[in-house]
Design an enzyme around this catalytic site. Structure first.
Site, PDB file in Angstrom:
ATOM      1  N   GLU A 333      39.690  36.445  37.196  1.00  0.00           N
ATOM      2  CA  GLU A 333      39.708  37.909  37.325  1.00  0.00           C
ATOM      3  C   GLU A 333      40.932  38.471  36.583  1.00  0.00           C
ATOM      4  OE1 GLU A 333      39.868  41.214  40.953  1.00  0.00           O
ATOM      5  OE2 GLU A 333      40.533  39.156  41.312  1.00  0.00           O
ATOM      6  N   HIS A 334      42.116  38.008  36.956  1.00  0.00           N
ATOM      7  CA  HIS A 334      43.369  38.422  36.317  1.00  0.00           C
ATOM      8  C   HIS A 334      43.937  37.223  35.548  1.00  0.00           C
ATOM      9  CE1 HIS A 334      43.622  41.975  39.026  1.00  0.00           C
ATOM     10  NE2 HIS A 334      43.190  41.139  39.952  1.00  0.00           N
TER      11      HIS A 334
END
Length: 446
Positions: A333-334
């Protein structure tokens, strides 16, 4: 404190061990599906009565139909309750979010001539109505409000509505209301969970049905979205938070250690991995982590402790290229990139919800301040899904125009393929246009 931090030597892992490393918590649809199906069915069948009954049962809040929607007085009270510092921070963040998302707007239409007399193109138009889901499970999230409302307004969606779970007193978080108003959204419903998804999907006496739902939620929300698919577009799937901190040997260990804890403190089912080929850096980060974790409040300390010994830890690779291959396979995601030349590495980083480059670009900057959207694909879906953006609130329609000249270019092709596929009405309709256009051409030529 004693802190267990998983450490994986990537090249020595078996296939089964590697699959375990790649795993993250996903919504457990089967365990909650029966419950969610009953909730959705109640709202679908009974409208407001079902929605309010489920809100009382699940959130412990008793509301009347008239109290479902946030009033102007509640917006005014929220403005008075929020400190100037928080309001100024929201104004600054929203300005950056708008700059970033306005740049995403596609041209309203384009057109080209593919053959003489054959014009084709596309138009972008806003979705008629959207419902934005802003969670409130482990806290209040005005930042999520900004990340959803700003691009929806920029896309010029005619009807933008927000749902967010009410607090114990039946109120909505004040900063979230201020954030929505600053973005230009004032339709907010006090509802959450599966019942809110059902209300947006089917409509009730007090809640208007929408065409698309966008926003993160827990396994009940995710399961409800799956169940209402077909009635409404349920939007991007979003699960527990996750991050990868990608480092070379020159990275600052303290920055890496602190960034590793950012997404870990969201919850015990989050994932947070340090990925590096430098044993020295890995050792330095692991040495720093106990004191950093111990300095956190108790609940956040518990979350980080669980993550670092659960779905998180340190992944050691053989070199930077191997680290990049792992990151692309993991599709976080990040993705926090702490390497000497981050822009040289960027073209090789294909699968991530967001990529935050260099020692200064902290994950919280992406979450709150710089303007990129923090509603991101999780669970490896960044291999095929994108961060939320302006075009999530828009749709494309293709169009075409064929002149008499163009009929001769494409008509016979259409007749031949329709005939081959066994569609006589298709072929006859196309042939009729071909014949009429040919007759007009002959008449014009005299």
């Amino acid at each position: 404190m004693t802190l267990q931090v998983n450490r994986y030597h990537l090249e020595s892992l078996s296939g089964a061990e590697r699959r375990v490393l790649m795993q993250r918590v996903r919504a457990d649809y089967r365990s909650v599906e029966a419950d969610v199906r009953a909730i959705v069915g109640d709202v679908r069948e009974r409208g407001d009565a079902g929605l309010l009954a489920q809100t009382a049962r699940l959130d412990g809040v008793t509301l009347s139909p008239a109290a479902l929607k946030v009033t102007d007085e509640e917006f005014e009270a929220a403005e008075a309750a929020v400190s100037p510092a928080v309001r100024d921070a929201l104004v600054s963040a929203i300005a950056n979010i708008r700059h970033h998302h306005e740049a995403q707007l596609p041209a309203s239409s384009w057109m080209q001539e593919v053959r003489p007399g054959v014009l084709v193109g596309e138009r972008w138009t806003p979705i008629t109505s959207v419902g934005l889901y802003v969670p409130r499970g482990k806290g209040s999230f005005p930042s999520v409000m900004t990340m959803l409302c700003a691009p929806a307004v920029i896309a010029a969606v005619p009807e933008v509505a927000v749902c967010t779970p009410p607090g114990p007193d039946g109120s909505v978080d004040a900063a979230s209301l201020v954030a929505a108003a600053l973005c230009g959204v004032r339709t907010i419903y006090k509802m959450g969970g599966a019942q809110a998804i059902a209300a947006f999907a089917y409509g009730t006496e007090s809640v208007r049905r929408v065409e698309k739902i966008v926003g993160p939620g827990n396994e009940y929300v995710s399961t409800a979205k799956r169940l209402v698919y077909g009635e409404v577009d349920p939007g991007l799937p979003a699960g527990p938070s996750e991050s990868v901190v990608l480092c070379d040997g020159a990275a600052d260990p303290e920055i890496a250690a602190r960034e590793l804890l950012v997404e870990a403190e969201h919850g015990s089912n989050s994932a947070a991995l340090l990925v590096t080929h430098s044993v020295a850096l890995a050792d330095a980060v692991e040495k720093l982590l106990p004191d950093l974790v111990d300095a956190l409040p108790e609940q956040r300390r518990e979350y980080c402790t669980a993550v670092l010994s659960g779905y998180g830890g340190i992944v050691l690779t053989t070199d930077l290229a191997a680290s990049v291959r792992f990151v692309n396979e993991y599709a976080p995601e990040h993705l926090r990139v702490l390497v000497t030349n981050p822009f040289e590495l960027l073209p090789k980083l294909d699968n991530a919800g967001e990529v935050l480059l260099g020692e200064n670009t902290s994950i919280p900057f992406g979450n709150f301040a710089v303007g990129v959207n923090a509603i991101l694909p999780t669970g490896g879906t960044a291999r095929s899904q994108s961060c939320v953006g302006t075009i999530d609130f828009m749709k494309r329609s293709s169009f075409a125009y064929v002149s008499d000249e163009g009929v001769a270019e494409v008509g016979p092709t259409a007749v031949t393929l329709a005939t081959y596929e066994g569609f006589p009405a298709h072929a006859a309709a196309a042939q009729f246009v071909v014949d009429r256009a040919a007759a007009r051409t002959r008449a014009a030529e005299g």
